[in-house]
Design an enzyme around this catalytic site. Structure first.
Site, short mmCIF file in Angstrom:
data_model
loop_
_atom_site.label_atom_id
_atom_site.label_comp_id
_atom_site.label_asym_id
_atom_site.label_seq_id
_atom_site.Cartn_x
_atom_site.Cartn_y
_atom_site.Cartn_z
N LYS A 126 0.86 -1.19 0.00
CA LYS A 126 0.00 0.00 0.00
C LYS A 126 0.88 1.23 0.00
O LYS A 126 2.02 1.19 0.49
CB LYS A 126 -0.86 0.02 1.26
CG LYS A 126 -2.10 0.86 1.14
CD LYS A 126 -3.23 0.08 0.51
CE LYS A 126 -4.46 0.90 0.30
NZ LYS A 126 -5.61 0.01 -0.03
N ASP A 166 -6.95 4.18 -4.60
CA ASP A 166 -7.63 4.05 -3.31
C ASP A 166 -8.28 5.42 -3.09
O ASP A 166 -8.50 6.14 -4.07
CB ASP A 166 -6.62 3.68 -2.20
CG ASP A 166 -7.29 3.17 -0.92
OD1 ASP A 166 -7.68 1.99 -0.88
OD2 ASP A 166 -7.46 3.96 0.04
#
Ligand code: GLU
Length: 446
Positions: A126, A166
């Site tokens: 991430k 995201d």
């Protein structure tokens, strides 16, 4: 909490002081898997748990850029390459003012188990930046993305690490990031997912998280011989995930009555369908991060400032916004109003106390790492299509997504059934863990 969990968490807390989101995510997983570890001396001997909570690599970098007034701005960029036991690091980039190392470590940790559940060969990662797109011009966003990629490009690659979107990173940002990567490397590869259709993107990727979370809920409903038909559904958020969920819930016969933003929530008794769902895309692209303009456009709806949609009576609640957006009080209000199913489309959208309340009331709760895995699953399918230099049709991708979400649900049932109740949290954590842990065992101490 068992003594073993307590002892282990003490060491994680000491190593990661102040990283509250990361510690929350670790504790939830450790609580579920401790019984498996206790039964499996191989995992203990190989220190799988100690290794799995440590990211393989964390990259932190300066992102300087020039705004429209000619002022120099400096943001902080990150990529957390958490675990590559089952495939290249894979996971989104979040651009949001709240982004810090704790949040990205929690997201990278969750992603490792989520990606394992998808059945596809993807490790966990991430990244992102503390960039606030609020009020920025399109050119400013482009310059920021270019500066971000000017550092990130040296750490990623189609067989190494494949980022995606995201919160705050959608098709536009992926385009600017991809353009810069291509220029720097002189290479056209599937380095990012969520790409535009004309340049290697997969059909259904924009809808995938929302569609997948709805399919997951559909599978939960099926275990009780139930369907979406006629169900009242509350959603939070108004971005990409909310949009996809609203489309699919409506298609399956449910009625979506709420959306929300940082400014409050909208209640639309007539149902949020058709052109109202299309309008969500307009709201998001305005860069204002408020949901209240909805009621100017559709005056039958009501806006409740600074409130959350969980006070509205519903059969199914689907949090689609951000971590810890649904707390114990919200859970109690939902339970008192008769909610039957929760499908968590945001990552760690519910606090541990809220989840406990749902479990005690025997309400089915699909945790994010299972329920929202549809997004990254279609990212995995995008990677496959890029490697084959081929495109599947919408129907083909959607069929594969449905199968994957059913597989994920089956894994939750397999490992989470407790008498006549299914604890989807335990199921998802255990199933996700075993695949990664066994792969780590096979690959030695690396
Ligand atoms: N950000 C999404 C998630 O939380 C998608 C990640 C991806 O497609 O790589 O799973």
């Amino acid at each position: 909490m068992s003594k073993n969990v307590d002892v282990f968490m003490e060491t994680v807390r000491a190593k990661n002081p102040g990283q509250k989101e990361f510690l929350q995510a670790v504790e939830e997983v450790v609580e579920s898997i401790m019984p498996i570890l206790d039964k499996n001396p191989n995992y203990k001997q190989a220190k799988i748990l100690e290794r799995i909570v440590e990211p393989e690599r964390v990259i932190m970098f300066r992102v300087p850029w020039v705004d429209d007034e000619g002022e120099i701005q400096v943001n902080r960029g990150f990529r957390v390459e958490f675990n590559s036991a089952i495939g290249p690091y894979k996971g989104g980039l979040r651009f949001h003012a709240s982004v810090n190392l704790s949040i990205l470590k929690f997201l990278g940790f969750e992603q490792t188990f989520k990606n394992s559940l998808t059945t596809l060969p993807m490790g966990g990662g991430k990244g992102g930046a503390d960039f606030d797109a609020h009020g920025k011009s399109d050119n400013e966003i482009m310059r920021f993305c270019q500066s971000f990629m000017a550092e990130l490009y040296r750490h990623i690659g189609p067989n190494t690490d494949v980022p995606a979107g995201d919160i705050g990173v959608g098709g536009r940002e992926i385009g600017y990031l991809f353009g810069m990567y291509k220029k720097l490397k002189n290479e056209f590869t599937g380095i990012l997912t969520g790409k535009g259709r004309n340049w290697g993107g997969s059909l259904i990727r924009p809808e995938a998280t929302g569609f997948g979370g709805t399919y997951f809920a559909q599978n939960m409903l099926k275990t009780k011989n139930d369907t979406f038909e006629g169900k009242i559904v509350t959603l939070s958020g108004f971005g990409n995930v909310t949009w996809g969920a609203a489309l699919k819930v409506t298609e399956l016969g449910g009625k979506v009555v709420t959306i929300s933003g940082p400014d409050g929530y909208v209640y639309d008794e007539d149902g949020i369908s058709g052109e109202k769902i299309d309008y969500l895309l307009e709201l998001r692209s305005s860069n204002n991060d408020i949901v209240s303009p909805y009621v100017e456009k559709f005056p039958n709806a009501k806006f409740y400032p600074n409130k959350k949609p969980w006070e509205v009576k519903c059969d199914i609640a689907m949090p689609c916004a951000i971590q810890n957006e649904l707390n114990e009080d919200d859970a109690k209000a939902l339970i008192a109003n008769g909610v039957q199913y929760i499908s968590e489309l945001s990552n760690m959208g519910c606090t541990p106390e809220a989840i406990k309340a749902f479990h005690s009331a025997k309400i089915f709760f699909g945790p994010g790492k299972a329920a929202n895995a549809g997004g990254v699953a279609v990212s995995g399918l995008e990677m496959s299509q890029n490697s084959m230099r081929f495109n599947w049709s919408s129907e083909e991708v959607d069929e594969k997504l449905k199968t994957i979400m059913k597989d994920i649900h089956d894994q939750c049932v397999k490992y989470g059934t407790e008498g006549d109740y299914i604890n989807h949290v335990n199921g998802a954590n255990i199933a996700g863990f075993i695949k990664v842990a066994d792969s780590m065992l096979d690959q030695g101490v690396v």
